[in-house]
Design a protein around this motif. Structure first.
Motif, mmCIF file in Angstrom:
data_model
loop_
_atom_site.group_PDB
_atom_site.id
_atom_site.type_symbol
_atom_site.label_atom_id
_atom_site.label_comp_id
_atom_site.label_asym_id
_atom_site.label_seq_id
_atom_site.Cartn_x
_atom_site.Cartn_y
_atom_site.Cartn_z
ATOM 1 N N PRO A 67 0.829 -1.205 0.000
ATOM 2 C CA PRO A 67 0.000 0.000 0.000
ATOM 3 C C PRO A 67 0.863 1.255 0.000
ATOM 4 O O PRO A 67 1.907 1.290 0.636
ATOM 5 N N GLY A 68 0.444 2.239 -0.742
ATOM 6 C CA GLY A 68 1.154 3.510 -0.736
ATOM 7 C C GLY A 68 2.280 3.574 -1.745
ATOM 8 O O GLY A 68 2.856 4.639 -1.965
ATOM 9 N N GLU A 69 2.607 2.446 -2.369
ATOM 10 C CA GLU A 69 3.696 2.477 -3.332
ATOM 11 C C GLU A 69 3.215 3.003 -4.680
ATOM 12 O O GLU A 69 2.105 2.706 -5.101
#
Ligand SMILES: [Zn+2]
Ligand SMILES: [Zn+2]
Length: 146
Positions: A67-69
Protein backbone atom coordinates in the motif's frame (compact mmCIF):
# COMPACT_ATOMS: atom_id res chain seq x y z
CA UNK A 1 12.14 0.21 -35.92
CA UNK A 2 9.97 1.12 -32.95
CA UNK A 3 10.81 4.35 -31.18
CA UNK A 4 13.07 3.94 -28.14
CA UNK A 5 11.26 3.19 -24.93
CA UNK A 6 11.72 5.13 -21.74
CA UNK A 7 13.11 3.61 -18.56
CA UNK A 8 10.27 3.12 -16.02
CA UNK A 9 12.60 4.39 -13.28
CA UNK A 10 14.30 7.50 -14.70
CA UNK A 11 12.34 8.10 -17.95
CA UNK A 12 15.54 8.33 -20.02
CA UNK A 13 15.55 6.63 -23.41
CA UNK A 14 16.66 3.04 -23.21
CA UNK A 15 19.31 1.56 -25.44
CA UNK A 16 18.62 -1.54 -27.49
CA UNK A 17 21.05 -4.41 -27.23
CA UNK A 18 20.67 -7.39 -29.52
CA UNK A 19 21.51 -10.80 -28.18
CA UNK A 20 20.87 -14.03 -30.07
CA UNK A 21 18.42 -12.19 -32.35
CA UNK A 22 16.39 -10.83 -29.43
CA UNK A 23 16.25 -7.09 -28.80
CA UNK A 24 16.65 -6.12 -25.17
CA UNK A 25 16.01 -2.64 -23.84
CA UNK A 26 18.44 -1.46 -21.19
CA UNK A 27 18.48 1.74 -19.16
CA UNK A 28 21.71 3.61 -19.91
CA UNK A 29 21.80 4.70 -16.26
CA UNK A 30 21.85 1.06 -15.19
CA UNK A 31 18.38 0.91 -13.64
CA UNK A 32 17.43 -2.31 -15.33
CA UNK A 33 16.32 -4.23 -18.38
CA UNK A 34 12.99 -4.62 -20.17
CA UNK A 35 11.78 -7.73 -21.97
CA UNK A 36 8.87 -7.36 -24.35
CA UNK A 37 6.27 -10.10 -24.23
CA UNK A 38 7.87 -13.39 -25.29
CA UNK A 39 11.40 -11.92 -25.46
CA UNK A 40 12.58 -13.69 -22.34
CA UNK A 41 11.14 -16.90 -23.71
CA UNK A 42 12.71 -16.30 -27.15
CA UNK A 43 16.05 -15.52 -25.58
CA UNK A 44 16.14 -18.75 -23.61
CA UNK A 45 14.72 -20.71 -26.52
CA UNK A 46 17.43 -19.32 -28.79
CA UNK A 47 20.06 -20.87 -26.56
CA UNK A 48 18.25 -24.19 -26.76
CA UNK A 49 16.53 -24.36 -23.45
CA UNK A 50 12.81 -24.38 -24.22
CA UNK A 51 12.15 -26.38 -21.11
CA UNK A 52 14.07 -23.88 -19.03
CA UNK A 53 12.12 -20.97 -20.52
CA UNK A 54 8.81 -22.59 -19.73
CA UNK A 55 9.79 -23.52 -16.22
CA UNK A 56 11.24 -20.08 -15.57
CA UNK A 57 8.07 -18.21 -16.47
CA UNK A 58 5.84 -20.66 -14.63
CA UNK A 59 7.66 -19.77 -11.39
CA UNK A 60 6.52 -16.13 -11.55
CA UNK A 61 3.67 -15.39 -9.17
CA UNK A 62 1.59 -12.20 -9.14
CA UNK A 63 1.50 -10.54 -5.72
CA UNK A 64 -0.25 -7.41 -4.41
CA UNK A 65 1.73 -4.17 -4.39
CA UNK A 66 2.52 -2.71 -0.98
CA UNK A 67 0.00 0.00 0.00
CA UNK A 68 1.15 3.51 -0.74
CA UNK A 69 3.70 2.48 -3.33
CA UNK A 70 3.73 4.25 -6.66
CA UNK A 71 3.89 1.48 -9.24
CA UNK A 72 6.26 1.70 -12.17
CA UNK A 73 4.51 2.22 -15.48
CA UNK A 74 4.74 0.00 -18.53
CA UNK A 75 7.09 1.60 -21.09
CA UNK A 76 4.69 0.49 -23.86
CA UNK A 77 1.24 1.54 -22.59
CA UNK A 78 1.98 3.57 -19.42
CA UNK A 79 -0.39 1.45 -17.33
CA UNK A 80 0.83 0.90 -13.75
CA UNK A 81 2.49 -2.49 -13.65
CA UNK A 82 1.76 -5.36 -11.26
CA UNK A 83 4.31 -7.05 -9.05
CA UNK A 84 5.38 -10.62 -9.63
CA UNK A 85 7.59 -12.58 -7.30
CA UNK A 86 10.25 -14.70 -8.95
CA UNK A 87 12.45 -17.29 -7.26
CA UNK A 88 16.03 -16.07 -7.37
CA UNK A 89 19.39 -16.65 -5.80
CA UNK A 90 19.91 -15.91 -2.93
CA UNK A 91 16.43 -14.42 -2.27
CA UNK A 92 13.27 -14.08 -4.37
CA UNK A 93 13.02 -10.82 -6.30
CA UNK A 94 9.97 -8.71 -7.15
CA UNK A 95 9.60 -7.96 -10.86
CA UNK A 96 7.21 -5.54 -12.56
CA UNK A 97 4.92 -6.92 -15.22
CA UNK A 98 2.52 -5.12 -17.55
CA UNK A 99 -1.08 -6.14 -16.85
CA UNK A 100 -1.73 -6.04 -20.58
CA UNK A 101 1.02 -8.50 -21.37
CA UNK A 102 3.50 -6.07 -22.92
CA UNK A 103 6.42 -7.39 -20.97
CA UNK A 104 8.55 -7.61 -17.85
CA UNK A 105 10.86 -5.16 -16.13
CA UNK A 106 13.90 -6.36 -14.16
CA UNK A 107 15.55 -3.83 -11.87
CA UNK A 108 19.34 -3.87 -11.95
CA UNK A 109 20.66 -7.16 -10.66
CA UNK A 110 17.28 -8.91 -10.63
CA UNK A 111 17.79 -10.70 -13.92
CA UNK A 112 21.15 -11.95 -12.72
CA UNK A 113 19.57 -13.23 -9.52
CA UNK A 114 16.73 -14.98 -11.37
CA UNK A 115 19.02 -16.61 -13.91
CA UNK A 116 21.49 -17.61 -11.21
CA UNK A 117 18.69 -19.60 -9.59
CA UNK A 118 18.22 -21.58 -12.79
CA UNK A 119 21.81 -21.92 -13.92
CA UNK A 120 22.33 -25.27 -12.29
CA UNK A 121 25.63 -25.98 -13.98
CA UNK A 122 28.28 -23.65 -15.30
CA UNK A 123 27.86 -24.74 -18.91
CA UNK A 124 24.05 -24.76 -18.98
CA UNK A 125 22.46 -22.51 -21.62
CA UNK A 126 20.98 -20.30 -18.93
CA UNK A 127 24.41 -19.90 -17.40
CA UNK A 128 25.67 -18.58 -20.74
CA UNK A 129 22.84 -16.04 -20.99
CA UNK A 130 23.55 -15.07 -17.41
CA UNK A 131 27.23 -14.49 -18.13
CA UNK A 132 26.43 -12.38 -21.17
CA UNK A 133 23.81 -10.17 -19.54
CA UNK A 134 25.87 -9.76 -16.40
CA UNK A 135 28.44 -8.04 -18.56
CA UNK A 136 25.81 -5.53 -19.76
CA UNK A 137 24.47 -4.92 -16.30
CA UNK A 138 27.85 -4.37 -14.72
CA UNK A 139 28.97 -2.31 -17.70
CA UNK A 140 26.13 0.13 -17.02
CA UNK A 141 26.97 0.51 -13.34
CA UNK A 142 29.46 3.33 -13.70
CA UNK A 143 26.80 5.65 -15.11
CA UNK A 144 24.53 5.37 -12.09
CA UNK A 145 24.83 8.22 -9.66
CA UNK A 146 22.21 10.13 -7.76
ZN1 LIG B 1 16.73 4.42 -15.84
ZN1 LIG C 1 1.81 -2.33 -21.23
Amino acid sequence: MAPPMLCPVCAEEQVIVEYEGVELDLCVEGHGIWFDDQELHMLLESVDSVGAAKSLESTFEAIPSPPGETPKRCPRCSTPMEHVRAPADPDPVILDRCRHGHGLWFDAGELRAVLAKHASTEDSPIARVYEHLSAFESGADHGAEE
